[in-house]
Scaffold this motif. Structure first.
Motif, short mmCIF file in Angstrom:
data_model
loop_
_atom_site.label_atom_id
_atom_site.label_comp_id
_atom_site.label_asym_id
_atom_site.label_seq_id
_atom_site.Cartn_x
_atom_site.Cartn_y
_atom_site.Cartn_z
N LEU A 211 39.49 21.42 -38.69
CA LEU A 211 38.98 21.31 -37.33
C LEU A 211 39.98 20.58 -36.43
N THR A 212 39.91 20.86 -35.14
CA THR A 212 40.74 20.16 -34.16
C THR A 212 40.09 18.82 -33.81
N ARG A 213 40.78 18.06 -32.97
CA ARG A 213 40.26 16.77 -32.52
C ARG A 213 38.89 16.94 -31.84
N SER A 214 38.72 18.07 -31.15
CA SER A 214 37.47 18.30 -30.42
C SER A 214 36.41 18.99 -31.28
N GLY A 215 36.71 19.21 -32.56
CA GLY A 215 35.73 19.78 -33.46
C GLY A 215 35.73 21.30 -33.53
N ASN A 216 36.70 21.93 -32.87
CA ASN A 216 36.79 23.39 -32.89
C ASN A 216 37.62 23.86 -34.09
N PRO A 217 37.45 25.11 -34.52
CA PRO A 217 38.30 25.63 -35.60
C PRO A 217 39.76 25.62 -35.17
N MET A 218 40.65 25.23 -36.07
CA MET A 218 42.07 25.26 -35.75
C MET A 218 42.55 26.70 -35.60
N LYS A 219 43.45 26.93 -34.63
CA LYS A 219 44.07 28.22 -34.43
C LYS A 219 45.54 28.14 -34.81
N ARG A 220 46.20 29.30 -34.84
CA ARG A 220 47.62 29.32 -35.21
C ARG A 220 48.44 28.41 -34.32
N GLU A 221 48.15 28.42 -33.02
CA GLU A 221 48.93 27.58 -32.10
C GLU A 221 48.69 26.10 -32.37
N ASP A 222 47.50 25.73 -32.86
CA ASP A 222 47.24 24.33 -33.23
C ASP A 222 48.09 23.94 -34.44
N ILE A 223 48.19 24.84 -35.41
CA ILE A 223 49.03 24.57 -36.58
C ILE A 223 50.48 24.43 -36.16
N TRP A 224 50.93 25.29 -35.26
CA TRP A 224 52.31 25.24 -34.78
C TRP A 224 52.60 23.90 -34.10
N ARG A 225 51.70 23.47 -33.20
CA ARG A 225 51.92 22.19 -32.51
C ARG A 225 51.91 21.03 -33.49
N THR A 226 50.99 21.07 -34.45
CA THR A 226 50.90 19.99 -35.44
C THR A 226 52.16 19.94 -36.29
N LEU A 227 52.66 21.09 -36.69
CA LEU A 227 53.87 21.14 -37.50
C LEU A 227 55.07 20.60 -36.74
N ARG A 228 55.19 20.97 -35.47
CA ARG A 228 56.30 20.48 -34.66
C ARG A 228 56.22 18.96 -34.48
N LYS A 229 55.01 18.46 -34.25
CA LYS A 229 54.82 17.02 -34.04
C LYS A 229 55.17 16.23 -35.29
N ARG A 230 54.62 16.63 -36.43
CA ARG A 230 54.88 15.91 -37.67
C ARG A 230 56.32 16.12 -38.13
N GLY A 231 56.86 17.31 -37.89
CA GLY A 231 58.25 17.58 -38.26
C GLY A 231 59.23 16.69 -37.51
N ALA A 232 58.95 16.48 -36.21
CA ALA A 232 59.82 15.61 -35.41
C ALA A 232 59.79 14.18 -35.96
#
Length: 297
Positions: A211-232
């Protein structure tokens, strides 16, 4: 010559792909986009898109070859057009008296992967007791430990995870189901997220695993943003990160440890062994020595 309704023909074709051939909604949506390229070109050229005419097909191929789209995109558009034309012939809607457009050449790219050390750094970048830290660690462990596509991660439900049987069910392209071993740190991190993290993200009843911070199902773009953030945070260049990087790393690392291609094909959900074989052609810049079949098993 009879003119057919192009839009209706495309929709009938997409229904055929979805219902009779079992393709996923995402794949059929890609076919729709690609056939719109053909429809738009024909509109601009003042030519009927249906039935396809040989001269217009040749002009379209030249138009694509001179354009700025990537070779992979050009090949995909022509492949969609060819599949649609075969469908037309099958349904008696024309297309049988013209040659199928030839597929343009495409240089096969090799999947980018992370080293074992980079994977560890990515996991360490998720350290923390907050719900997002617990979610991201469980998310990345699942992607790497089970070799899942980004879309498969988004589609995971609570019922797809069986801790007792130690199996995770994934639904891949065409909604094909496969069972994947669910062991070691993957299982532990998901269990910890379910106990300590997910309840804090849940805003309304939902059976979606991540789930996202707001409780919604994660989408591909959410995974992409999360990966970029943690990768940095882990010091991994953005050029080495993409939504399937952990899946590709999973495949490459298993092959280096001696897993046979057929077993890997089953784990990845590839319909063709040729798709799996491309992992053999990596430039093995990091020749790690492994003891087990998977670094985190």
């Amino acid at each position: 010559m009879r003119l057919y309704d192009f839009d209706a023909s495309v929709e009938n074709f997409l229904s055929y792909l979805l219902l009779e051939r079992g393709l996923s909604p995402n794949t059929t949506a890609a076919y729709r986009r690609d056939l719109r390229e053909w429809g738009s070109f024909c509109a601009g050229a003042g030519a009927p898109p249906l039935p396809p005419e040989q001269e217009t097909l040749s002009l379209f191929q030249r138009h694509l070859s001179r354009g700025e789209k990537s070779p992979a995109t050009k090949q995909r558009i022509i492949a969609a057009l060819r599949t649609w034309m075969r469908y037309l012939e099958q349904e008696g809607e024309g297309g049988g008296d013209v040659r199928l457009p030839s597929l343009p050449g495409r240089k096969e790219g090799l999947p980018r992967i992370l080293s074992e050390g980079e994977v560890d750094r990515l996991f360490q970048a998720c350290e923390g007791a907050g719900p997002l830290e617990l979610r991201d660690r469980a998310l990345f462990e699942t992607a790497y430990g089970c070799g899942l596509r980004a879309g498969e991660l988004c589609g995971l439900r609570l019922g797809d995870v069986d801790f007792q049987a130690k199996v995770l069910r994934a639904f891949g392209k065409g909604e094909k189901e496969r069972a994947i071993p669910f062991l070691g740190q993957v299982s532990e991190r998901v269990a910890f997220y379910l106990e300590k993290g997910r309840p804090l993200l849940l805003k309304a009843p939902s059976d979606v695993l991540f789930l996202t911070r707001s409780g919604n199902p994660m989408k591909r773009e959410d995974i992409w943003r999360t990966l970029r953030k943690r990768g940095a945070k882990a010091g991994i260049p953005a050029s080495r990160l993409h939504p399937h990087v952990l899946r590709h790393s999973f495949a490459s690392h298993l092959l280096r440890r001696g897993m046979d291609q057929r077993s890997l094909q089953e784990l990845l959900g590839h319909s063709s062994i040729a798709t799996t074989e491309k992992y053999l052609h990596f430039d093995l810049e990091l020749r790690d020595v492994y003891d087990k079949a998977h670094p985190r098993a």
